[in-house]
Write a protein that holds these residues in place. Structure first.
Motif, PDB file in Angstrom:
ATOM      1  N   ALA A   1       0.836  -1.287  -0.064  1.00  0.00           N
ATOM      2  CA  ALA A   1      -0.034   0.000   0.045  1.00  0.00           C
ATOM      3  C   ALA A   1       0.866   1.132  -0.051  1.00  0.00           C
ATOM      4  O   ALA A   1       2.160   1.043   0.316  1.00  0.00           O
ATOM      5  CB  ALA A   1      -0.920  -0.023   1.285  1.00  0.00           C
ATOM      6  N   GLU A   2       0.270   2.485  -0.437  1.00  0.00           N
ATOM      7  CA  GLU A   2       0.973   3.626  -0.374  1.00  0.00           C
ATOM      8  C   GLU A   2       0.135   4.781   0.171  1.00  0.00           C
ATOM      9  O   GLU A   2      -1.156   4.815   0.097  1.00  0.00           O
ATOM     10  CB  GLU A   2       1.130   3.971  -1.840  1.00  0.00           C
ATOM     11  CG  GLU A   2       2.354   3.500  -2.471  1.00  0.00           C
ATOM     12  CD  GLU A   2       2.524   4.114  -3.873  1.00  0.00           C
ATOM     13  OE1 GLU A   2       3.538   4.602  -4.126  1.00  0.00           O
ATOM     14  OE2 GLU A   2       1.652   3.909  -4.762  1.00  0.00           O
ATOM     15  N   ILE A   3       0.824   5.411   1.093  1.00  0.00           N
ATOM     16  CA  ILE A   3       0.208   6.513   1.828  1.00  0.00           C
ATOM     17  C   ILE A   3       0.505   7.880   1.236  1.00  0.00           C
ATOM     18  O   ILE A   3       1.822   7.827   0.754  1.00  0.00           O
ATOM     19  CB  ILE A   3       0.540   6.492   3.373  1.00  0.00           C
ATOM     20  CG1 ILE A   3       0.018   5.440   4.019  1.00  0.00           C
ATOM     21  CG2 ILE A   3       0.043   7.869   4.125  1.00  0.00           C
ATOM     22  CD1 ILE A   3       0.595   5.307   5.570  1.00  0.00           C
ATOM     23  N   ASP A   4      -0.313   8.837   1.023  1.00  0.00           N
ATOM     24  CA  ASP A   4      -0.157  10.214   0.328  1.00  0.00           C
ATOM     25  C   ASP A   4       1.479  10.696   0.988  1.00  0.00           C
ATOM     26  O   ASP A   4       1.321  10.967   2.098  1.00  0.00           O
ATOM     27  CB  ASP A   4      -1.177  11.152   0.503  1.00  0.00           C
ATOM     28  CG  ASP A   4      -0.936  12.337  -0.305  1.00  0.00           C
ATOM     29  OD1 ASP A   4       0.068  12.712  -0.725  1.00  0.00           O
ATOM     30  OD2 ASP A   4      -1.919  13.065  -0.354  1.00  0.00           O
ATOM     31  N   PRO A   5       2.367  10.849   0.213  1.00  0.00           N
ATOM     32  CA  PRO A   5       3.756  11.057   0.792  1.00  0.00           C
ATOM     33  C   PRO A   5       4.010  12.837   0.956  1.00  0.00           C
ATOM     34  O   PRO A   5       5.116  13.076   1.261  1.00  0.00           O
ATOM     35  CB  PRO A   5       4.706  10.532   0.011  1.00  0.00           C
ATOM     36  CG  PRO A   5       3.919  10.589  -1.448  1.00  0.00           C
ATOM     37  CD  PRO A   5       2.460  10.348  -1.243  1.00  0.00           C
ATOM     38  N   ARG A   6       2.916  13.652   0.724  1.00  0.00           N
ATOM     39  CA  ARG A   6       3.335  15.034   0.462  1.00  0.00           C
ATOM     40  C   ARG A   6       3.750  15.444   1.843  1.00  0.00           C
ATOM     41  O   ARG A   6       4.890  16.196   2.115  1.00  0.00           O
ATOM     42  CB  ARG A   6       2.155  15.751  -0.078  1.00  0.00           C
ATOM     43  CG  ARG A   6       2.075  15.517  -1.604  1.00  0.00           C
ATOM     44  CD  ARG A   6       0.537  16.172  -2.167  1.00  0.00           C
ATOM     45  NE  ARG A   6      -0.582  15.737  -1.705  1.00  0.00           N
ATOM     46  CZ  ARG A   6      -1.765  16.162  -1.856  1.00  0.00           C
ATOM     47  NH1 ARG A   6      -2.060  17.143  -2.762  1.00  0.00           N
ATOM     48  NH2 ARG A   6      -2.881  15.642  -1.576  1.00  0.00           N
ATOM     49  N   LEU A   7       3.133  15.210   2.963  1.00  0.00           N
ATOM     50  CA  LEU A   7       3.533  15.745   4.129  1.00  0.00           C
ATOM     51  C   LEU A   7       4.848  15.307   4.593  1.00  0.00           C
ATOM     52  O   LEU A   7       5.569  16.168   4.949  1.00  0.00           O
ATOM     53  CB  LEU A   7       2.398  15.274   5.269  1.00  0.00           C
ATOM     54  CG  LEU A   7       0.952  15.846   5.253  1.00  0.00           C
ATOM     55  CD1 LEU A   7       0.257  15.129   6.272  1.00  0.00           C
ATOM     56  CD2 LEU A   7       1.234  17.267   5.265  1.00  0.00           C
TER      57      LEU A   7
END
Length: 397
Positions: A90-96
């Protein structure tokens, strides 16, 4: 009555008595002959075992969670998929996390620039201090100027040490930010099968206090059986003993293994480890069980999680052994010796035997009987009455 007539009547009476006795002897029913119900000593496989009920679990099971907060950008696997260690799940939104990394990198770069400026200033103060030393030796400069130059040099050296510490701290922050950015890529920690998807795509996870579970992986190639062994039987079992089990869906299919371990604490402790008072507050009338653990291969994943297992822990066994029904054991004579009733020459005989392995039905005979010997189960003693029945006893002797 004359004497001849009297003798005649006496002779007639005697004749009637003789004829009556003969008729009774000829017509009286014959005494019933004893007929014995027997069972023969035969060969059989006998197994002494402890019975237990257990449940199937995965040999290894892992809750795969998120170590950083953010929105689940995408899920790469579905329920039931087989995955390999290191595979992207899975991938978590990495922008933060990307922003945190940029901020930490900028702080590091700024601190390094400050250090370079201080190093240049340090070189200037070093040269000034050397010049003041030369002038002071030639009595061309004041002592105050020399002390000022020395203080500036020492102060700048200390400031450089502070900047070195700040750089080290900034490098740690950069490394932490890089690690957190890597946590947005959730990979499989082991080979296994996805047995549950807890978090859906698009859902936001918050890892401020605990790592939220995204999905659950399990190694189903090997299954572990946790069998509940009662306190009455637990002293009889130990690691290494042969064990087998069947499932409710396949009662004729046996799965064999060796007992791996017997947990020292009761099941209440294992099942309620988070409750420190669970083991001490158990009621005295509550049954106590201990988990016996063993592992079995599971090719094709035929065995499934939480299946009920009917477990047999084998204590002893005898193959093709001479045996008789346990119910035929008579008086106990000690040291596995018993008295039994064997049909001899038309009547029962008492005989002493030595026994070995037994189950709930049969018992092994080590000595005292031969194959085919008939043991008396009962006879037609109900046809006898009164003193005769009491004299003959239950087996006619």
């Amino acid at each position: 009555m004359s004497k001849p007539a009297l003798r005649k009547w006496i002779a007639l009476g005697l004749a009637l008595v003789v004829v009556g006795g003969l008729a009774w002897w000829l017509l009286a029913p014959a005494k019933p002959k004893a007929q014995f119900l027997t069972v023969a000593a035969k060969k059989a496989d006998i197994e002494s075992a402890v019975l237990a009920t257990g449940a199937l679990e995965a040999f290894q099971q892992v809750d795969v969670g998120a170590q950083v907060s953010g929105q689940i950008k995408s899920l790469k696997v579905d329920l039931g998929d087989s995955v390999k260690k290191g595979q992207l799940l899975a991938e978590i939104d990495p922008r933060l996390q990307q922003n945190d990394l940029k901020k930490a990198q900028a702080t590091l770069n700024s601190t390094k620039a400050q250090k370079r400026a201080k190093e240049a200033l340090l070189e200037q103060y070093r040269l000034e201090y050397q010049r003041q030393q030369t002038m002071n030796q030639a009595d061309a400069g004041s002592r105050a100027d020399l002390e000022k130059a020395r203080a500036q040099l020492s102060s700048t050296q200390a400031e450089l040490q502070v900047l070195d510490a700040q750089i080290a701290q900034a490098e740690i922050e950069v490394d932490t930010a890089q690690t957190n950015l890597g946590y947005t890529q959730i990979t499989a920690p082991m080979d296994g099968v996805v047995i549950a998807v807890v978090t859906k795509e698009g859902q936001t996870v918050v890892s401020a206090q605990s790592a939220p579970t995204i999905l659950i992986l399990a190694d189903l190639d090997t299954m572990t059986v946790k069998a509940e062994i009662s306190e009455a039987d637990v002293t009889k079992v130990q690691a290494g003993q042969k064990v087998y089990f069947t499932t409710l869906g396949e009662p004729d299919q046996r799965y064999y293994a060796s007992l791996r371990n017997v947990e020292p604490a009761p099941t209440t402790v294992s099942d309620s480890a988070s409750s420190s008072s669970s083991s001490s507050s158990s009621s005295s009338n509550t049954a106590i069980y201990y988990y016996g653990l063993f592992d079995v291969p599971n090719p094709g994943h035929r065995l499934r999680l939480s299946m009920t297992a009917q477990v047999h822990v084998v204590l002893a066994e005898a193959k093709d052994a001479l045996s008789i029904p346990v119910s035929q054991l008579g008086k106990a004579l000690g040291e596995n010796r018993y008295e039994v009733a064997v049909l001899g020459k038309g009547r029962p005989e008492r005989r002493e035997i030595t026994t070995g392995v037994r189950d709930n039905v049969n018992v092994q005979v080590l000595s005292g009987l031969s194959l085919g010997d008939k043991l008396v189960v009962g006879d037609n003693a109900l046809q006898y009455t009164g003193d005769e029945r009491r004299r003959r006893g239950p087996f006619g002797f």
